[in-house]
Scaffold this active site. Structure first.
Site, PDB file in Angstrom:
ATOM      1  N   ASP A   1      -9.675  -3.577  -6.210  1.00  0.00           N
ATOM      2  CA  ASP A   1      -9.176  -2.883  -5.018  1.00  0.00           C
ATOM      3  C   ASP A   1      -9.984  -1.597  -4.820  1.00  0.00           C
ATOM      4  OD1 ASP A   1      -7.719  -1.320  -3.178  1.00  0.00           O
ATOM      5  OD2 ASP A   1      -5.790  -2.078  -3.888  1.00  0.00           O
TER       6      ASP A   1
ATOM      7  N   SER B   1       0.841  -1.189   0.000  1.00  0.00           N
ATOM      8  CA  SER B   1       0.000   0.000   0.000  1.00  0.00           C
ATOM      9  C   SER B   1       0.889   1.258   0.000  1.00  0.00           C
ATOM     10  CB  SER B   1      -0.965  -0.034   1.184  1.00  0.00           C
ATOM     11  OG  SER B   1      -2.022   0.889   1.008  1.00  0.00           O
TER      12      SER B   1
ATOM     13  N   HIS C   1      -8.116  -4.887  -1.376  1.00  0.00           N
ATOM     14  CA  HIS C   1      -6.895  -4.153  -1.024  1.00  0.00           C
ATOM     15  C   HIS C   1      -6.102  -4.970  -0.014  1.00  0.00           C
ATOM     16  CE1 HIS C   1      -4.344  -0.611  -0.651  1.00  0.00           C
ATOM     17  NE2 HIS C   1      -4.348  -0.801   0.655  1.00  0.00           N
TER      18      HIS C   1
END
Length: 324
Positions: free
Chosen positions: A269, A142, A297
């Protein structure tokens, strides 16, 4: 390596994102190491296998370095599974806690941000100097993935002096697209989650540094744009949220990557609209794109209920061991 397929009992990007939080693995027996930064701050590194004299051995096992996401830490579910999987095949593994993310506030007004490739550079160079005989592999997840990709693109061929290969998972390569996407519809649940933690930490900073930023604007922030505009951007040398999101996004640097790199991102996502994902022509020739249709995600749950979190670490380690 078997391509990712989401289980039928866990449909949609939201469930695939949230469910891993409910099946987070138990804590690992970390050995914590504190590094003093050149500017008088500190970061904490959590080792699954303690650092030591093996760095001088020519047959020393590889080292896996993991950078976490926004408001994450070495105890995030994806860090735990990655380090455990690396240790299971005999690798050394370390999780880097960004400034202020190890359970103790950092000393300086600044903290960490999505484009802090200079911090990535300092960390990877220091690890290389400490363990010169090992093969080094890095994974950014991320926010950590965006920062790592930016570093890879900026350094080009020079990245190979620190790493053998890298991987980025669910990286928000276009911060503007990500930030505005998280401010819409059901995606706002993630914004609220982040703002709760970000505002708490920002309030703590204000108690230590009165007047550091506009407290009223900080507390009134309804989305990441408004928070970054009043807190993140000015604390880290940006003119505002627009300037921060533009300059810190890694998408513009992907074509410059020369190190073997896996770019893993689920199309569903909820943090990034599919149209913001890079096309094959927007990345360097050494970048392997893997965009499964599902996964959420940093989710990628497999198996029967309650599910397992084994596919993601297996995919990354397979890439490092067999595809580089």
């Amino acid at each position: 390596m078997i391509p990712y397929r989401a289980p039928g009992w866990l449909p949609g990007g939201h469930l695939q994102t949230i469910h891993p939080l409910l099946i987070r693995p138990d804590a690992l027996p970390y050995d914590r190491q504190r590094w003093e930064t050149p500017d008088g701050d500190f970061i904490d590194l959590d080792w699954l296998a303690a650092p030591g004299g093996a760095s001088a051995q020519h047959d020393a096992p590889p080292l896996l370095v993991v950078f976490h996401g926004l408001e994450g830490s070495s105890n995030s579910h994806y860090v735990l599974t990655l380090l455990a999987a690396a240790a299971a095949i005999g690798w050394a593994a370390v999780a880097v806690n960004f400034r202020g993310c190890s359970g103790e506030s950092n000393r300086l007004p600044r903290a960490y941000h999505s484009g802090d490739s200079e911090e990535i550079d300092w960390i990877l160079r220091r690890l290389r100097a400490a363990f010169p005989a090992r093969r080094h592999y890095a994974v950014g997840v991320s926010l950590g993935g965006n920062a790592l990709l930016k570093w890879l693109g900026e350094r080009g061929t020079a990245a190979s002096t620190c790493l053998h290969a890298a991987a980025a998972v669910s990286a928000p390569v276009d911060l503007a697209a990500c930030g505005h996407h998280l401010a819409r519809g059901c995606n706002r649940i993630y914004t609220w989650h982040f703002l709760h933690s970000l505002k708490r930490n920002a309030a703590s900073k204000l108690r230590r540094y009165p007047g550091l930023f506009d407290e009223r604007r900080m507390r009134a922030a309804r989305n990441l744009y408004e928070f970054d505009d009043v807190v993140t951007a000015p604390l880290h040398g940006f003119a505002g949220a627009d300037d921060y999101w533009r300059r810190a996004s890694s998408k513009q640097w992907l074509a410059g990557i020369r190190l073997p790199t896996l770019l893993l991102h689920a199309v569903n996502d909820p943090f990034l609209p599919p149209q913001a994902l890079p096309a094959p022509g927007q990345v360097g020739g050494s970048v392997r794109i893997d965009f499964p249709r599902q996964g959420g995600h940093v989710g990628f749950v497999t198996g029967s209920p309650p599910g397992q979190l084994v596919w993601l670490p297996q995919r990354i380690l397979h890439y490092f061991q067999h595809e580089v």
